[in-house]
Design a protein around this motif. Sequence first.
Motif, PDB file in Angstrom:
ATOM      1  N   GLN A 131      44.141  21.130  43.768  1.00 34.31           N
ATOM      2  CA  GLN A 131      44.375  19.825  43.140  1.00 34.31           C
ATOM      3  C   GLN A 131      44.969  19.963  41.742  1.00 34.31           C
ATOM      4  OE1 GLN A 131      43.997  16.620  44.517  1.00 34.31           O
ATOM      5  NE2 GLN A 131      43.862  17.830  46.383  1.00 34.31           N
ATOM      6  N   GLN A 132      45.776  21.011  41.539  1.00 35.93           N
ATOM      7  CA  GLN A 132      46.468  21.216  40.269  1.00 35.93           C
ATOM      8  C   GLN A 132      47.952  21.414  40.527  1.00 35.93           C
ATOM      9  OE1 GLN A 132      44.649  24.523  38.329  1.00 35.93           O
ATOM     10  NE2 GLN A 132      42.766  23.419  37.869  1.00 35.93           N
ATOM     11  N   LEU A 133      48.765  20.842  39.674  1.00 39.04           N
ATOM     12  CA  LEU A 133      50.210  20.958  39.810  1.00 39.04           C
ATOM     13  C   LEU A 133      50.700  22.268  39.210  1.00 39.04           C
ATOM     14  CD1 LEU A 133      51.257  17.365  38.782  1.00 39.04           C
ATOM     15  CD2 LEU A 133      51.110  18.296  41.071  1.00 39.04           C
ATOM     16  N   THR A 134      51.726  22.834  39.830  1.00 42.79           N
ATOM     17  CA  THR A 134      52.378  24.016  39.283  1.00 42.79           C
ATOM     18  C   THR A 134      53.717  23.594  38.691  1.00 42.79           C
ATOM     19  OG1 THR A 134      53.498  24.530  41.357  1.00 42.79           O
ATOM     20  CG2 THR A 134      51.320  25.497  41.024  1.00 42.79           C
ATOM     21  N   SER A 135      54.368  24.499  38.005  1.00 43.30           N
ATOM     22  CA  SER A 135      55.650  24.176  37.377  1.00 43.30           C
ATOM     23  C   SER A 135      56.723  23.840  38.418  1.00 43.30           C
ATOM     24  CB  SER A 135      56.117  25.331  36.501  1.00 43.30           C
ATOM     25  OG  SER A 135      56.323  26.481  37.283  1.00 43.30           O
ATOM     26  N   PHE A 136      56.563  24.305  39.647  1.00 44.55           N
ATOM     27  CA  PHE A 136      57.527  23.959  40.690  1.00 44.55           C
ATOM     28  C   PHE A 136      57.545  22.450  40.912  1.00 44.55           C
ATOM     29  CE2 PHE A 136      58.440  22.929  45.113  1.00 44.55           C
ATOM     30  CZ  PHE A 136      59.698  23.474  45.246  1.00 44.55           C
ATOM     31  N   PHE A 137      56.401  21.813  40.821  1.00 42.00           N
ATOM     32  CA  PHE A 137      56.304  20.388  41.100  1.00 42.00           C
ATOM     33  C   PHE A 137      56.494  19.516  39.867  1.00 42.00           C
ATOM     34  CE2 PHE A 137      54.041  22.465  44.516  1.00 42.00           C
ATOM     35  CZ  PHE A 137      54.657  21.887  45.603  1.00 42.00           C
ATOM     36  N   ARG A 175      49.978  10.469  35.469  1.00 42.34           N
ATOM     37  CA  ARG A 175      48.959   9.430  35.492  1.00 42.34           C
ATOM     38  C   ARG A 175      47.964   9.619  36.624  1.00 42.34           C
ATOM     39  NH1 ARG A 175      52.149   4.164  36.095  1.00 42.34           N
ATOM     40  NH2 ARG A 175      53.298   5.590  37.376  1.00 42.34           N
ATOM     41  N   ASP A 176      48.462   9.987  37.805  1.00 38.62           N
ATOM     42  CA  ASP A 176      47.604  10.118  38.977  1.00 38.62           C
ATOM     43  C   ASP A 176      47.964  11.412  39.710  1.00 38.62           C
ATOM     44  OD1 ASP A 176      45.996   9.775  41.189  1.00 38.62           O
ATOM     45  OD2 ASP A 176      47.103   8.054  41.992  1.00 38.62           O
ATOM     46  N   VAL A 177      47.320  12.498  39.338  1.00 36.67           N
ATOM     47  CA  VAL A 177      47.635  13.802  39.915  1.00 36.67           C
ATOM     48  C   VAL A 177      47.334  13.815  41.406  1.00 36.67           C
ATOM     49  CG1 VAL A 177      47.059  16.262  39.884  1.00 36.67           C
ATOM     50  CG2 VAL A 177      47.285  15.018  37.742  1.00 36.67           C
ATOM     51  N   ARG A 178      46.174  13.334  41.808  1.00 37.90           N
ATOM     52  CA  ARG A 178      45.799  13.342  43.231  1.00 37.90           C
ATOM     53  C   ARG A 178      46.770  12.499  44.065  1.00 37.90           C
ATOM     54  NH1 ARG A 178      40.053  13.167  43.720  1.00 37.90           N
ATOM     55  NH2 ARG A 178      40.248  15.387  43.988  1.00 37.90           N
ATOM     56  N   GLY A 179      47.178  11.348  43.540  1.00 41.06           N
ATOM     57  CA  GLY A 179      48.140  10.507  44.253  1.00 41.06           C
ATOM     58  C   GLY A 179      49.493  11.181  44.391  1.00 41.06           C
ATOM     59  N   TYR A 180      49.924  11.850  43.324  1.00 37.11           N
ATOM     60  CA  TYR A 180      51.199  12.563  43.374  1.00 37.11           C
ATOM     61  C   TYR A 180      51.145  13.699  44.389  1.00 37.11           C
ATOM     62  CZ  TYR A 180      55.243  15.260  41.865  1.00 37.11           C
ATOM     63  OH  TYR A 180      56.429  15.943  41.837  1.00 37.11           O
ATOM     64  N   ILE A 181      50.046  14.436  44.382  1.00 35.43           N
ATOM     65  CA  ILE A 181      49.898  15.540  45.337  1.00 35.43           C
ATOM     66  C   ILE A 181      49.919  15.008  46.762  1.00 35.43           C
ATOM     67  CG2 ILE A 181      48.278  17.273  46.194  1.00 35.43           C
ATOM     68  CD1 ILE A 181      47.518  17.777  43.230  1.00 35.43           C
ATOM     69  N   TYR A 234      53.753  27.816  50.454  1.00 34.98           N
ATOM     70  CA  TYR A 234      52.598  28.404  49.769  1.00 34.98           C
ATOM     71  C   TYR A 234      52.182  27.555  48.563  1.00 34.98           C
ATOM     72  CZ  TYR A 234      50.084  31.313  46.462  1.00 34.98           C
ATOM     73  OH  TYR A 234      49.170  31.760  45.547  1.00 34.98           O
ATOM     74  N   ALA A 235      53.158  27.146  47.754  1.00 34.66           N
ATOM     75  CA  ALA A 235      52.857  26.360  46.556  1.00 34.66           C
ATOM     76  C   ALA A 235      52.251  25.007  46.921  1.00 34.66           C
ATOM     77  CB  ALA A 235      54.127  26.160  45.724  1.00 34.66           C
ATOM     78  N   ALA A 236      52.740  24.397  47.990  1.00 31.67           N
ATOM     79  CA  ALA A 236      52.197  23.107  48.410  1.00 31.67           C
ATOM     80  C   ALA A 236      50.757  23.247  48.892  1.00 31.67           C
ATOM     81  CB  ALA A 236      53.068  22.505  49.505  1.00 31.67           C
ATOM     82  N   ILE A 237      50.487  24.268  49.677  1.00 34.68           N
ATOM     83  CA  ILE A 237      49.131  24.488  50.170  1.00 34.68           C
ATOM     84  C   ILE A 237      48.195  24.798  49.007  1.00 34.68           C
ATOM     85  CG2 ILE A 237      47.687  26.036  51.553  1.00 34.68           C
ATOM     86  CD1 ILE A 237      50.083  26.205  53.516  1.00 34.68           C
ATOM     87  N   ASN A 238      48.649  25.632  48.085  1.00 32.95           N
ATOM     88  CA  ASN A 238      47.842  25.970  46.918  1.00 32.95           C
ATOM     89  C   ASN A 238      47.590  24.736  46.048  1.00 32.95           C
ATOM     90  OD1 ASN A 238      46.449  27.847  45.270  1.00 32.95           O
ATOM     91  ND2 ASN A 238      48.201  27.890  43.890  1.00 32.95           N
TER      92      ASN A 238
END
Length: 108
Positions: free
Chosen positions: A27-33, A42-48, A18-22
Amino acid sequence: MIIIFDIVIFAYGVYVVYAAINMKKTQQLTSFFTGRDNAPVRDVRGYIDAVYGKTIVMGSVAAVFGSVGFVNDYVTPLPIGMKALMLLFLTVVIWFAVSMNRAKRQFW
């Protein structure tokens, strides 16, 4: 296993998927990640993109492991299947931890 472990592992797997799909959708990171690291990414989209598929695999394997553990304990014993699934689960956990550390080093 004890039923509480089966439930916790299953719930963890469902939450991770669920957290990965969300995360991918918003395109926002949660505390799990991010963990406890409050440093900017530096690169949120690349990390996701780097962790999305791996996270889905980890969550799916955890959910299956929890489900099969419950069946093994309360429906019918699956000794060989459980041993194989436990080996798979531990392998995926190690692979996931290494992958997350690499992604954090690369994108943080």
